[in-house]
Design a protein around this motif. Structure first.
Motif, PDB file in Angstrom:
ATOM      1  N   UNK A 210      -1.065  26.452  25.980  1.00 60.87           N
ATOM      2  CA  UNK A 210      -1.277  27.674  25.495  1.00 60.87           C
ATOM      3  C   UNK A 210      -1.253  27.874  26.787  1.00 60.87           C
ATOM      4  N   UNK A 211      -1.730  27.091  27.980  1.00 62.70           N
ATOM      5  CA  UNK A 211      -1.711  27.558  29.395  1.00 62.70           C
ATOM      6  C   UNK A 211      -0.028  28.010  29.971  1.00 62.70           C
ATOM      7  N   UNK A 212       1.004  27.548  29.767  1.00 63.05           N
ATOM      8  CA  UNK A 212       2.549  28.229  29.908  1.00 63.05           C
ATOM      9  C   UNK A 212       2.727  28.988  28.858  1.00 63.05           C
ATOM     10  N   UNK A 213       2.452  29.475  27.711  1.00 64.32           N
ATOM     11  CA  UNK A 213       2.749  30.240  26.547  1.00 64.32           C
ATOM     12  C   UNK A 213       1.957  31.468  27.000  1.00 64.32           C
ATOM     13  N   UNK A 214       0.332  31.372  27.688  1.00 63.59           N
ATOM     14  CA  UNK A 214      -0.081  32.808  28.363  1.00 63.59           C
ATOM     15  C   UNK A 214       0.352  33.240  29.428  1.00 63.59           C
ATOM     16  N   UNK A 215       0.214  32.585  30.805  1.00 61.74           N
ATOM     17  CA  UNK A 215       1.044  33.154  31.498  1.00 61.74           C
ATOM     18  C   UNK A 215       2.383  33.558  31.761  1.00 61.74           C
ATOM     19  N   UNK A 216       3.064  33.247  30.584  1.00 61.95           N
ATOM     20  CA  UNK A 216       4.343  33.412  30.676  1.00 61.95           C
ATOM     21  C   UNK A 216       5.143  33.293  31.445  1.00 61.95           C
ATOM     22  N   UNK A 217       4.998  31.822  31.638  1.00 63.38           N
ATOM     23  CA  UNK A 217       5.753  31.421  32.897  1.00 63.38           C
ATOM     24  C   UNK A 217       7.400  30.989  31.984  1.00 63.38           C
TER      25      UNK A 217
ATOM     26  N   UNK B 153       7.034  21.082  37.057  1.00 62.11           N
ATOM     27  CA  UNK B 153       5.038  20.937  36.484  1.00 62.11           C
ATOM     28  C   UNK B 153       4.558  21.105  37.858  1.00 62.11           C
ATOM     29  N   UNK B 154       4.139  20.547  39.637  1.00 64.85           N
ATOM     30  CA  UNK B 154       3.738  21.682  40.356  1.00 64.85           C
ATOM     31  C   UNK B 154       2.994  22.777  40.325  1.00 64.85           C
ATOM     32  N   UNK B 155       3.747  23.352  39.809  1.00 60.06           N
ATOM     33  CA  UNK B 155       4.031  24.997  39.947  1.00 60.06           C
ATOM     34  C   UNK B 155       3.245  26.000  39.000  1.00 60.06           C
ATOM     35  N   UNK B 156       3.180  24.658  38.351  1.00 54.61           N
ATOM     36  CA  UNK B 156       2.713  25.668  36.684  1.00 54.61           C
ATOM     37  C   UNK B 156       1.442  26.220  37.553  1.00 54.61           C
ATOM     38  N   UNK B 157       0.894  27.205  36.434  1.00 57.97           N
ATOM     39  CA  UNK B 157      -0.410  27.972  36.321  1.00 57.97           C
ATOM     40  C   UNK B 157      -1.776  27.158  36.494  1.00 57.97           C
ATOM     41  N   UNK B 158      -2.802  27.309  36.952  1.00 58.60           N
ATOM     42  CA  UNK B 158      -3.880  27.407  36.944  1.00 58.60           C
ATOM     43  C   UNK B 158      -3.645  25.600  37.123  1.00 58.60           C
ATOM     44  N   UNK B 159      -5.310  25.320  36.217  1.00 58.97           N
ATOM     45  CA  UNK B 159      -5.191  23.896  35.816  1.00 58.97           C
ATOM     46  C   UNK B 159      -4.321  22.741  35.561  1.00 58.97           C
ATOM     47  N   UNK B 160      -2.948  23.144  34.974  1.00 61.34           N
ATOM     48  CA  UNK B 160      -2.188  22.272  34.659  1.00 61.34           C
ATOM     49  C   UNK B 160      -1.755  20.889  34.982  1.00 61.34           C
TER      50      UNK B 160
END
Length: 482
Positions: free
Chosen positions: A290-297, A325-332
């Motif tokens: 959900x986090x990756x899809x919402x961020x459109x990364x 993965x360390x550059x993924x958005x938010x808390x991920x």
């Protein structure tokens, strides 16, 4: 303590370990990379040292005591890690000193997967193969440790299964003898490795990469032959295969044995730790997707693949990556690092505190809440349908307390040494959980860490791999008293 017997076994271990230099020598000859001489020197030095230790004590015969077992286990990972660093130190790896070689060897044999090397794509094939082989040997050592040694402590993961919990593993011992058990687990471990290598090869890896990555996948190590790790292959099929075998390797190997013997999946469905393991991986995957899809990364399809792959890789403490993965958005990124604290199942090649311990901590926490509501009620902690004795609950709390204390101490020393807080936290987490990659300065590799920091992180790897108390007991004065 039977010192002569322990020394004799150390000599045997070193002589046996010297033979592990033969496969890299063969790889060096096949590829003509010129590094075979380094492995030949390491072979002779390890063999002669082992022989020199063994020969004066060759007649020492006595039944091993519990303290002897602890010492032998610690020596397996420490002494062999030091000797395993010899060919790495002798190699021509750029800007590679003795501390780096020892760090790399510890990381390999403890299946941590943290590396100080950049430019893996340009290294000799024999060096690359040797790093993968170290992880494979260490991974099998973990299984034998869990079955044969940790039950002596009263808090080992396998003891929770074989003595304190319901299900197929308790009801049916693998084999009557430890030697038979170790042989059965070797069979499963080797079978998974071969199946993984063949799957990688069919999916498009070269034979060398397929064998090398099967070693680190089944061992849940995370070393790769490329700087970009699994992402170098840019193949969703390879990521899926890797995810499947990481997930399988993170399960208690005793469950695999019982399921194979019964030709049934019921041993898995009945096991409370397995159910908790799958549930936790699934929940974190959904959050990451959900986090990756919402961020459109990533697009929808890529979000699914990346979320599945990295959740399993970090959750089982393998440490493979197909993206940063360390550059993924938010808390991920932090969520994934926290997931590594749980780790794999007890009796698996995974690191971390282990799912069964967190499951028991959760149940104990719920019991305390119930006690507040019903102060006079007699409440018991259950795993499945069986009531656990208080000594198991106390052992789990003791393990958790020791884990947190050691984690905080090492992290504070690293911060005092000049490391920033995010890097220090993730580096200690990645090494104690035998994960490998961290956040901040250690997201790519550990080359920027000071020599003191590398020694401390080697210690963290050892504490994590030996499940704290196996090493901690050696540091007590009472252990050395007669």
């Amino acid at each position: 303590m039977q010192r002569n017997v322990v020394i004799r076994i150390l000599g045997i271990l070193l002589m046996l370990f010297s033979t592990t230099m033969l496969p890299p020598i063969a790889v060096s000859i096949i590829y003509g990379d010129g590094a075979g001489t380094d492995f030949a020197i390491a072979l002779m030095f390890s063999l002669l040292t082992g022989l020199a230790i063994f020969w004066p004590n060759r007649h020492a015969q006595a039944e091993l005591k519990t303290r002897d077992g602890f010492l032998i286990v610690v020596m397996f990972w420490t002494v062999l890690s030091f000797f395993g660093a010899i060919p790495l130190y002798l190699s021509d790896i750029q800007n590679f000193n003795l501390v780096d070689a020892i760090f790399e060897s510890f990381s390999g044999l403890t299946t941590t997967g943290a590396t100080v090397i950049s430019g893996l794509d340009n290294l000799p094939h024999s060096i690359l193969f040797y790093r993968q082989q170290l992880q494979w040997l260490g991974g099998m050592g973990i299984i034998v440790l869990a079955v044969a040694i940790l039950p002596m402590l009263g808090i080992g993961g396998m003891q929770l299964y074989r003595a304190e919990t319901p299900g197929p593993v308790k009801d049916a011992k693998l084999t009557p003898r430890i030697a038979g058990t170790a042989k059965a687990l070797w069979f499963i471990y080797l079978g998974l490795t071969i199946a993984c290598a063949l799957s990688y090869w069919v999916a498009g890896m070269s034979p060398f990469d397929a064998i090398s990555h099967s070693f680190s996948t089944v061992a849940i190590g995370g070393f790769s032959t490329h700087d970009a790790s699994i992402g170098w292959f840019n193949s969703s099929n390879i990521e899926i295969i890797c995810s499947i075998f990481m997930l399988i390797s993170g399960i208690n190997f005793s469950l695999h044995f019982v399921a194979y013997r019964q030709l049934s999946i019921q041993p898995y469905s009945r096991d409370p730790e397995f159910r908790a393991y799958i549930t936790l991986i699934t929940l974190v995957f959904i959050i990451c997707f959900v986090g990756l899809f919402i961020s459109q990364q990533f697009n929808f399809r890529e979000s699914i693949y990346k979320a599945i792959f990295h959740t399993i890789s970090i959750g089982t403490t393998t440490g493979f990556a197909s993206s940063d993965f360390s550059a993924w958005p938010g808390m991920l990124p932090l969520l994934l690092i926290l997931l590594s604290f749980v780790g794999g199942c007890a009796g698996s090649t995974g690191g971390g505190i282990k799912v069964v311990r967190f499951l028991l901590l959760f149940k104990q926490g719920m019991r305390e809440i119930q006690k507040l509501i019903h102060p006079n009620a007699v409440l018991r902690v259950k795993l499945g349908k069986q009531i656990l004795p208080e000594k198991v609950s106390n052992a789990v709390w003791g393990f958790f307390a020791a884990y947190v204390a050691i984690f905080v101490i090492i992290m504070l020393i690293l911060i005092a040494d000049g490391m920033d807080q995010v890097t220090a936290f993730s580096a200690v987490a990645a090494c104690m959980n035998n994960l490998g990659p961290g956040l901040g300065e250690v997201a790519a590799n550990y080359s920027s860490v000071s020599d003191l920091g590398k020694w401390l992180l080697c210690l963290a790897m050892l504490f994590g791999r030996l499940e704290i108390f196996t090493l901690l007991v050696l540091l007590t004065p009472a252990f050395w008293r007669r």
